[in-house]
Design a protein around this motif. Structure first.
Motif, short mmCIF file in Angstrom:
data_model
loop_
_atom_site.label_atom_id
_atom_site.label_comp_id
_atom_site.label_asym_id
_atom_site.label_seq_id
_atom_site.Cartn_x
_atom_site.Cartn_y
_atom_site.Cartn_z
N THR A 153 45.33 38.02 -9.23
CA THR A 153 44.40 39.07 -9.60
C THR A 153 43.01 38.82 -9.01
O THR A 153 42.34 39.75 -8.54
CB THR A 153 44.30 39.19 -11.14
OG1 THR A 153 45.61 39.46 -11.66
CG2 THR A 153 43.37 40.31 -11.55
N LYS B 222 41.21 41.50 -6.55
CA LYS B 222 39.94 42.12 -6.92
C LYS B 222 38.90 42.01 -5.82
O LYS B 222 37.92 42.77 -5.79
CB LYS B 222 39.40 41.49 -8.21
CG LYS B 222 40.08 42.02 -9.46
CD LYS B 222 39.40 41.49 -10.73
CE LYS B 222 40.22 41.80 -11.96
NZ LYS B 222 39.51 42.63 -12.93
N THR C 87 40.81 46.70 -9.75
CA THR C 87 42.22 46.48 -10.08
C THR C 87 42.43 45.75 -11.41
O THR C 87 41.83 44.71 -11.67
CB THR C 87 42.90 45.68 -8.95
OG1 THR C 87 42.55 46.24 -7.70
CG2 THR C 87 44.41 45.70 -9.15
N ASP D 103 46.94 35.40 -12.82
CA ASP D 103 45.49 35.26 -12.85
C ASP D 103 44.95 34.99 -11.45
O ASP D 103 43.99 35.63 -11.00
CB ASP D 103 45.08 34.12 -13.78
CG ASP D 103 45.11 34.56 -15.24
OD1 ASP D 103 44.91 35.77 -15.50
OD2 ASP D 103 45.34 33.72 -16.11
N TYR E 195 44.61 43.71 -14.37
CA TYR E 195 45.63 42.67 -14.47
C TYR E 195 47.00 43.29 -14.67
O TYR E 195 48.00 42.84 -14.09
CB TYR E 195 45.25 41.75 -15.63
CG TYR E 195 46.30 40.73 -16.02
CD1 TYR E 195 46.23 39.42 -15.52
CD2 TYR E 195 47.32 41.04 -16.91
CE1 TYR E 195 47.17 38.47 -15.88
CE2 TYR E 195 48.26 40.10 -17.27
CZ TYR E 195 48.19 38.82 -16.76
OH TYR E 195 49.12 37.90 -17.13
N ILE F 239 48.18 44.49 -3.40
CA ILE F 239 48.76 43.39 -4.16
C ILE F 239 49.91 42.76 -3.38
O ILE F 239 50.01 41.53 -3.27
CB ILE F 239 49.25 43.87 -5.55
CG1 ILE F 239 48.04 44.29 -6.39
CG2 ILE F 239 50.05 42.79 -6.25
CD1 ILE F 239 48.40 45.16 -7.59
N VAL G 24 48.64 44.31 -11.48
CA VAL G 24 49.13 43.16 -10.73
C VAL G 24 50.45 42.69 -11.38
O VAL G 24 51.44 42.43 -10.69
CB VAL G 24 48.11 42.01 -10.72
CG1 VAL G 24 48.64 40.81 -9.96
CG2 VAL G 24 46.80 42.50 -10.09
N TYR G 25 50.42 42.62 -12.69
CA TYR G 25 51.63 42.24 -13.43
C TYR G 25 52.79 43.16 -13.07
O TYR G 25 53.89 42.72 -12.73
CB TYR G 25 51.34 42.30 -14.93
CG TYR G 25 52.55 42.40 -15.80
CD1 TYR G 25 53.37 41.29 -16.02
CD2 TYR G 25 52.89 43.60 -16.41
CE1 TYR G 25 54.49 41.39 -16.83
CE2 TYR G 25 54.01 43.71 -17.21
CZ TYR G 25 54.81 42.60 -17.42
OH TYR G 25 55.91 42.70 -18.22
#
Ligand SMILES: [Mn+2]
Ligand SMILES: [Mn+2]
Ligand SMILES: [Zn+2]
Ligand SMILES: [Zn+2]
Lengths: 143, 143
Positions: free
Chosen positions: B45, B49, B55, B42, B57, B28, B60-61
């Motif tokens: 992500t 992916k 992975t 979004d 969301y 990431i 990632v957040y």
DNA sequence: ATTGAAAATGAAAGTTATTATCATTTAAGG
DNA sequence: CCTTAAATGATAATAACTTTCATTTTCAAT
């Protein structure tokens, strides 16, 4: 601008759009025009319910949308995730100083900044239609 | 700053916090450091992916929160209701011109404006810790 | 290498502000 | 007084973000 003048403009806008002037709209608009703060929908709804208890949040929301669309209210987004509304400033456009500790908001105008903004935009071929300038920090009391 | 240098800083930050360096965090962070845009969760992500399909969301957040907290990413809020992240600008702080039609974003720096901001704040006894200046309008192509 | 505690992950659920839906009520012109 | 299009309020839907929790992974200490 006087309250009655604003109410007149609202009536005119409502008529022109083929809408109807209701008790709730009258009350919500008056409550809003009376405020001098940057008010949220929740806060405004509390005020309105004191005059017309049954009033729904959705109606306050829709009325503020109406006021914003008609140009009688400004919507603002500061850091807290809520939309806030303020009356048209008598003195014209202003920007904001926001205390990150106590949330106090101070309004200011700075012609030089505005000019530099337009100059800068022009340098990139941009035509500015609106802008947002917010200075976050500590107010005198919270420093 | 080079990619490896950023990755090094991230590793250090993670170690100092007693956290763990995972495959996902590596991927990431690299994906993010590679971007030159103002990217949403979004969008990021989707990129991630492609390298590690499973992975989530949320990961990632959480990683972007980590990067923001560690000072390796900046989070921005433009008009569209989404948080966007950008890399630390090599040239230092900048503000934004945003086209309301095509969403093109142009970055600019203006020392004079920054100085006037601080002057203005000082006049009210405010200490500025950060600010937001966004100019919305039409870019050359959309004018 | 193995182990074990602590942290990370991903799916899913929860939050919060905003916006839409819909049955019922109301405004206002004829 | 009638008509009917619009407004209302309760409620549901959205959308972005954030948290929860069972399971997996990391990594320092064997
Ligand atoms: Mn203001
Ligand atoms: Mn930028
Ligand atoms: Zn303060
Ligand atoms: Zn454009």
């Amino acid at each position: 601008m006087k309250l009655d003048e604003k109410m007149g403009l609202l009536r005119t806008y409502i008529e022109n759009q083929g809408l109807k002037f209701t008790n709730q709209r009258d009350c919500i608009a008056r409550c809003f025009f009376r405020t001098r703060t940057h008010i949220s929908l929740d806060e405004l709804t509390v005020k309105v319910k004191k005059e017309i208890p049954g009033t729904g949040y959705a109606t306050v929301y829709r009325t503020m949308k109406l006021l914003t669309d008609s140009g009688l209210a400004l919507s603002r987004h500061f850091g807290d995730g809520q939309t806030r509304y303020e009356n048209l400033p008598a003195t014209g456009h202003h920007d904001h100083l926001i205390c990150v500790k106590c949330s106090r908001i101070i309004e200011f105008q700075n012609e030089k900044i505005e000019n530099l903004q337009n100059e800068t935009a022009a340098r990139f071929g941009f035509t500015v239609i609106n802008h947002k300038l917010e200075l976050y920090g500590y107010c005198p009391e919270c420093s």
